[in-house]
Design a protein around this motif. Structure first.
Motif, short mmCIF file in Angstrom:
data_model
loop_
_atom_site.label_atom_id
_atom_site.label_comp_id
_atom_site.label_asym_id
_atom_site.label_seq_id
_atom_site.Cartn_x
_atom_site.Cartn_y
_atom_site.Cartn_z
N GLN A 8 -3.09 -8.47 -7.15
CA GLN A 8 -2.76 -9.89 -7.16
C GLN A 8 -2.50 -10.38 -8.57
O GLN A 8 -1.58 -11.18 -8.82
N GLN A 48 3.66 -5.24 -4.42
CA GLN A 48 3.54 -6.00 -3.18
C GLN A 48 3.17 -5.08 -2.01
O GLN A 48 2.35 -5.45 -1.16
N ALA A 87 -0.20 -5.12 0.17
CA ALA A 87 -0.08 -5.19 1.63
C ALA A 87 -0.96 -4.14 2.30
O ALA A 87 -1.67 -4.42 3.28
N LEU A 140 -4.67 -5.09 1.96
CA LEU A 140 -5.03 -6.18 2.88
C LEU A 140 -5.11 -5.67 4.31
O LEU A 140 -6.02 -6.03 5.07
N TYR A 141 -4.16 -4.85 4.69
CA TYR A 141 -4.14 -4.26 6.04
C TYR A 141 -5.41 -3.44 6.26
O TYR A 141 -6.03 -3.48 7.33
N GLN A 183 -6.82 -7.64 7.37
CA GLN A 183 -5.90 -8.79 7.33
C GLN A 183 -4.50 -8.27 7.71
O GLN A 183 -3.59 -8.23 6.89
N GLN A 184 -4.36 -7.90 8.98
CA GLN A 184 -3.16 -7.20 9.41
C GLN A 184 -1.90 -8.05 9.33
O GLN A 184 -0.86 -7.59 8.86
N ASP A 185 -1.95 -9.27 9.80
CA ASP A 185 -0.75 -10.11 9.80
C ASP A 185 -0.26 -10.34 8.37
O ASP A 185 0.94 -10.26 8.08
N ARG A 186 -1.19 -10.63 7.49
CA ARG A 186 -0.82 -10.87 6.10
C ARG A 186 -0.28 -9.59 5.47
O ARG A 186 0.70 -9.61 4.72
N GLY A 187 -0.92 -8.46 5.78
CA GLY A 187 -0.46 -7.19 5.24
C GLY A 187 0.94 -6.84 5.72
O GLY A 187 1.78 -6.38 4.94
N ALA A 194 3.30 -8.93 6.78
CA ALA A 194 4.26 -9.86 6.19
C ALA A 194 4.58 -9.47 4.74
O ALA A 194 5.74 -9.50 4.31
N MET A 195 3.56 -9.09 3.99
CA MET A 195 3.79 -8.70 2.60
C MET A 195 4.53 -7.38 2.52
O MET A 195 5.39 -7.20 1.64
#
Length: 302
Positions: free
Chosen positions: A230, A243, A247, A250-251, A255-259, A261-262
């Motif tokens: 970050q 990025q 991702a 995070l995954y 944090q799957q959705d955020r991962g 998307a990134m």
């Protein structure tokens, strides 16, 4: 300025402007003022500012190595690497002792993925050892070290990087390359020390910050890796590598959705990062690669 020293470029240009103003050369004074405006705001650059003065200089003297070098720099700043390479190569042909031009040629070859040619250019800069401009010889050793590392010659890479640091103990980039060499050898504790030293010398050296995150991930410190990724993105938000690494982290943390998307955003920046074969050619470790494969296997990525 081409090598990222905006304050140094502005200081040098201002000194030149003051001297030229005293001499009363209004044309040259205006050209330097245009250059100052460009360094302050590169988006304001125009063909007239970057290229035309050097076209005129070359027309007056076709063997003006400096004019070819600076016009090449103008092309480079416009994103035209092929014309930049042609002009800077011409400068080295006219003046083989032009070390800073050899370094610039090496940088462009390296950015084009031509690492053998880049190493040869840095060799010529070091052997010429003259007319360095504002570039320290330490820079040539550091980047020759990087190209040797990419080409698989770790011993030569370490020798070059150590020589760079002997010449300039405050060369943050060289410490970053030392970290890469140690990371490649999986000497993670010393790699962390080298990256932290690089960052202490240049807090905005995003590649070193990114790589520190890669090492932390391999050591199982996912939260620490996320902080570094970050931090790197806050400095440079156009790095597909950072990025995607963030991702994956995070995954991994759920944090799957955020991962996802990134990861999609990273692949829009550079689709090569969707290829595991390509990723394995980078400095990514086994743990991060395995987790990346899991993320990329998600049907939402494609």
């Amino acid at each position: 300025f081409i090598w990222g020293d905006k304050p140094g470029a502005l200081a040098d240009l201002q000194k030149a402007s003051d001297l030229i103003k005293k001499e009363g050369n209004q044309f040259l004074y205006q050209e330097v003022q245009n250059a100052i405006k460009f360094v302050e705001n590169p988006a304001s650059a125009s063909q007239q500012v970057l290229i035309e003065p050097f076209n005129q200089a070359i027309a007056r003297n076709p063997n003006d190595a400096n004019a070819y070098f600076y016009r090449g720099g103008g092309y480079y700043l416009q994103g035209d690497k092929q014309n930049a390479l042609a002009d800077i190569t011409k400068a080295t042909e006219i003046n083989p002792k032009f070390s800073v031009a050899w370094v610039a040629q090496g940088d462009i070859f390296r950015e084009l993925g031509k690492f053998t040619e880049a190493r040869n250019s840095y060799d010529r800069a070091i052997k010429a050892n003259s007319q360095w401009g504002n570039v320290s010889p330490s820079v040539a050793y550091a980047y020759r070290g990087l190209t040797n590392l990419v080409l698989g010659n770790t011993q030569a890479a370490n020798a070059d990087i150590n020589q760079a640091l002997q010449l300039d103990p405050k060369n943050a980039v060289a410490y970053g390359f030392l970290g890469m060499s140690l990371q490649y050898q999986k000497d993670y504790p010393r790699a962390i020390a080298a990256y932290e030293k690089a960052i202490s010398l240049d807090a905005k050296l995003s590649p070193a910050i990114n790589n520190l995150g890669l090492v932390k991930y391999e050591l199982g410190d996912v939260a620490g890796a996320i902080r570094q990724f970050q931090r790197a993105i806050n400095i440079n938000n156009t790095s597909a590598e950072t990025q995607l690494a963030l991702a994956v982290a995070l995954y991994k943390q759920g944090q799957q959705d955020r991962g996802i998307a990134m990861a999609q955003a990273a692949l829009r920046l550079d689709k090569r990062w969707g290829d595991i074969k390509f990723i394995k050619q980078q400095l990514w470790g086994d743990r991060l690669i395995a987790d990346t494969q899991k993320l990329l296997a998600n049907p939402k990525i494609r």
